[in-house]
Design a protein around this motif. Sequence first.
Motif, short mmCIF file in Angstrom:
data_model
loop_
_atom_site.label_atom_id
_atom_site.label_comp_id
_atom_site.label_asym_id
_atom_site.label_seq_id
_atom_site.Cartn_x
_atom_site.Cartn_y
_atom_site.Cartn_z
N ASP A 90 1.29 -1.34 -0.21
CA ASP A 90 0.45 -0.10 -0.39
C ASP A 90 1.09 1.09 -0.07
N ALA A 91 2.53 1.38 1.01
CA ALA A 91 2.96 2.25 0.59
C ALA A 91 3.15 2.96 -0.81
N LEU A 92 3.49 2.02 -1.67
CA LEU A 92 3.81 2.49 -2.76
C LEU A 92 2.46 3.05 -3.61
N THR A 93 1.21 1.54 -3.44
CA THR A 93 -0.15 2.30 -4.20
C THR A 93 0.00 3.26 -4.28
N ASP A 94 -0.11 3.97 -2.78
CA ASP A 94 -1.30 5.13 -2.30
C ASP A 94 -0.11 6.17 -2.56
N LEU A 95 0.99 6.21 -2.98
CA LEU A 95 1.85 7.43 -3.25
C LEU A 95 1.59 7.33 -4.47
N ALA A 96 2.15 6.51 -5.30
CA ALA A 96 1.71 6.79 -7.00
C ALA A 96 0.64 7.38 -7.50
N LEU A 97 -1.04 7.17 -6.03
CA LEU A 97 -1.92 7.89 -6.02
C LEU A 97 -1.82 9.30 -5.73
N GLY A 98 -0.85 9.11 -4.67
CA GLY A 98 -1.60 11.04 -4.16
C GLY A 98 -0.56 12.02 -5.45
N LEU A 99 0.46 10.84 -5.66
CA LEU A 99 1.30 12.00 -6.90
C LEU A 99 0.50 11.56 -8.07
N GLY A 100 -0.72 10.96 -8.44
CA GLY A 100 -1.38 11.43 -9.75
C GLY A 100 -0.11 10.12 -10.33
N LEU A 101 0.40 9.35 -10.38
CA LEU A 101 0.70 8.64 -11.22
C LEU A 101 0.47 7.16 -11.28
N GLU A 102 -0.79 7.25 -11.61
CA GLU A 102 -1.24 6.16 -11.90
C GLU A 102 -1.22 5.09 -12.59
N HIS A 103 -0.89 5.72 -13.68
CA HIS A 103 0.44 4.85 -14.77
C HIS A 103 0.94 4.27 -14.41
N ILE A 104 1.87 4.15 -13.40
CA ILE A 104 2.86 2.86 -12.99
C ILE A 104 2.71 1.70 -12.55
N LEU A 105 1.24 1.88 -11.70
CA LEU A 105 -0.27 0.99 -11.59
C LEU A 105 -0.30 -0.15 -12.47
N THR A 106 0.10 0.99 -13.81
CA THR A 106 -0.87 -0.48 -15.03
C THR A 106 1.05 -1.26 -15.94
N ILE A 107 1.77 -0.32 -15.54
CA ILE A 107 3.40 -0.74 -15.71
C ILE A 107 3.09 -2.71 -14.84
N TYR A 108 3.26 -1.80 -13.59
CA TYR A 108 3.02 -3.34 -12.72
C TYR A 108 2.62 -4.38 -12.78
N ARG A 109 0.99 -3.99 -13.59
CA ARG A 109 -0.13 -5.47 -13.92
C ARG A 109 0.79 -5.87 -14.89
N ARG A 110 1.27 -5.05 -16.14
CA ARG A 110 1.11 -5.36 -17.15
C ARG A 110 2.20 -6.50 -16.62
N HIS A 111 3.34 -6.10 -16.54
CA HIS A 111 4.60 -6.94 -15.67
C HIS A 111 4.26 -8.17 -15.05
N VAL A 112 3.51 -7.94 -14.26
CA VAL A 112 2.67 -9.54 -13.29
C VAL A 112 2.41 -10.33 -13.80
N GLU A 113 1.39 -9.51 -15.30
CA GLU A 113 0.53 -10.39 -15.75
C GLU A 113 1.35 -11.36 -17.06
N GLU A 114 1.82 -10.48 -17.33
CA GLU A 114 2.86 -11.57 -18.64
C GLU A 114 4.49 -12.15 -18.07
N THR A 115 5.25 -11.48 -16.84
CA THR A 115 6.25 -12.74 -16.90
C THR A 115 5.52 -13.42 -15.88
N TYR A 116 4.94 -13.28 -14.62
CA TYR A 116 3.90 -14.45 -14.50
C TYR A 116 3.51 -15.30 -14.15
N GLY A 117 2.30 -14.65 -14.85
CA GLY A 117 1.12 -15.45 -15.40
C GLY A 117 -0.11 -15.40 -13.92
#
Lengths: 312, 347
Positions: free
Chosen positions: A161-188
């Motif tokens: 949550d510290a990272l999710t919420d920091l991204a949220l506060g800073l308005g950097l939600e698109h980092i969450l999309t990078i995270y999601r794509r990477h986990v889904e593609e690399t780890y299935g």
Amino acid sequence: MTAIEPIDPIIAGHNSFFGVDHLSQTRGAEKAEKFANVENIVGVLRLCDDIGVSAVMMSTHPRAAEVSRVLAAQSELVSRIRIYPLVPYIQKYVRGSNEKGLANLIFDTLGQAPLGQRLALMLKGGKGVMHNDLEQMLRLLLDVELLPFKNLKLGAVFLHDALTDLALGLGLEHILTIYRRHVEETYGVQAGLTTKNLPLLRDRLEAMGWTNPLVMASLNAAGFYVNPSLEQCAETVRRPGLDFVAMSTLASGHLHPDEAYRYLGQFPEIRSVVVGMSRREHLEETVQTLRQHLPWLDNRGREEPCPSEIRE
Amino acid sequence: MIDPQIRVGIAGLGKMGLVHAGILNGLRGSRVVAAADPSKWARSALGELTGSVEMFTDAEDMIRSAELDAVVIATPVDQHVPMCMACVDKRLPFFVEKPLTTDAGQAEGLVQQLRERRMAHMVGYMTRYVDSFVKGRELVRSGCLGPIQRVTATIYVSQLFRRGKGWRYDKTLSGGGVLLSQGSHLLDLLTWYLGPVARVNGRVQSVYSQEVEDFAHIFLEFSSGVTGWVDSSWSVRFRRMVEITIELQGVDGNLIVTDDTVRLYLERGFGELSPGWNVWNAVDLYRPVEIDIGGPQYTREDAAFLDAVRMERPGDIDMDQAIHVQRIVDAVYTSSAANGAPEEVSA
């Protein structure tokens, strides 16, 4: 891409293994002593497996590698148990950035990545940090954090949550999309987000076009770690279109399981619940109480996973 | 009428700069419009990612030229006072992280300026916004303990077990070690609870660090006559997080306050408080916030600063309070250099 498997309906919590206790740091330290021997952790996991809870959250605590090694040697257990890593281990970053500064810490962490990936990043890094390089670096940091679990079966990955919420506060939600794509593609597996700001996160994810995000947040009648209010969080959970995992359901042991799970029973939208394991002797009773008040949990787990996607 | 958003500039994009940036950008009443950091890496990462935040290499340049309503100063300590002065010159409200300065002497001019102009400013002693310490102060101030006889307090964390890298361990940049960096939180809480400190005896000790202390042991005498001791270290084992414990003994009872729990023992009932043990845990004390990034205390702290900006007055923790903490630390260093001889805390 291969189909992503649904997450487990009941996930054992990991906090007590690593001395985390949100009610009392003293109590946390006592638990850390109890689980100083890794065999005790494996013993609890076997107990969980016996009562049909074959899923465990695991932070990337420095001891996670040791736990994973011991677990990997238990062939029949390891074939059933699915690990839910919570990345990164945030205390490492807090203490590490006090010790050597945030930038030094990130570069040191990247230094643990496999050589090939590291070289690729350094070559790009030499030309200055451009957007693609940042994305590459975030992906590499994730890979490093997930290294301890490489011989284990993953159920999903959750971002701290510290990272999710920091991204949220800073308005950097698109980092969450990078995270999601990477986990889904690399780890299935599904890429989950942990947050202390559930209503806000959901709004922002939906604004980015995410459907059925997998989100873990505190939900308990005491309102502990629930922001900005219990009412708003309850409304957010009830609204369809969220793959919700409830945590801190006993408010760090403040609530009795019967009272706590009766409250959660009002939310048939709950997909999965994290159950703490500090009360080892009461574990079976706790899980039984949970199943009694949330009877849909075990059936929900066998359903097809919610089709989740990022619409752009 | 809705107030326009307060436009904030962040000086320093380390851990605390990012936390304040996240909160002040997330709260409805404010937004981050500029940031400064000498590290190209930090600057390009945040600038590239946000696109909308104006980036500066030099924080004083940002203070002088960006269109701002308030500044957050989260740089290494030696730069705090020059940055604060740049804000005072522009009459720009500022929040400065703790500790205020490397030594009290560096800040005397700033303190004087702020006494003359009552402008909005605040110093970031965030433990004052932790639920348990707020409750502790309420109890101390209620008088339920009767006359206070003694206080003992510790602040510990398992952080440093080899020589540290970075500015915190360079005395020129940080001003001191664990006492100034973390012990100052505890000294701030104690003066908030019990008033100013008159004199100290101190001993500091370096084990892993070359230039700064890793342990500090202090005997304190408050102006009120209360005495007690403080112990502080970042090199003890088994403390996963920073842990503060304050124990007060009064004629009528004992009070033990930690980061998550308040335990009060009373000889006899006091108002609604019963005789014997009264206990409040983290769940009892929890109050939700608009946005939580790294703990509700940071949100409350930043909200208090925004209030000060709106009201155009000093915030909860003003320069006079912060300089007193600094003078206590200076007195401990002086006392330690003289083998623990008593040292007056300058007024």
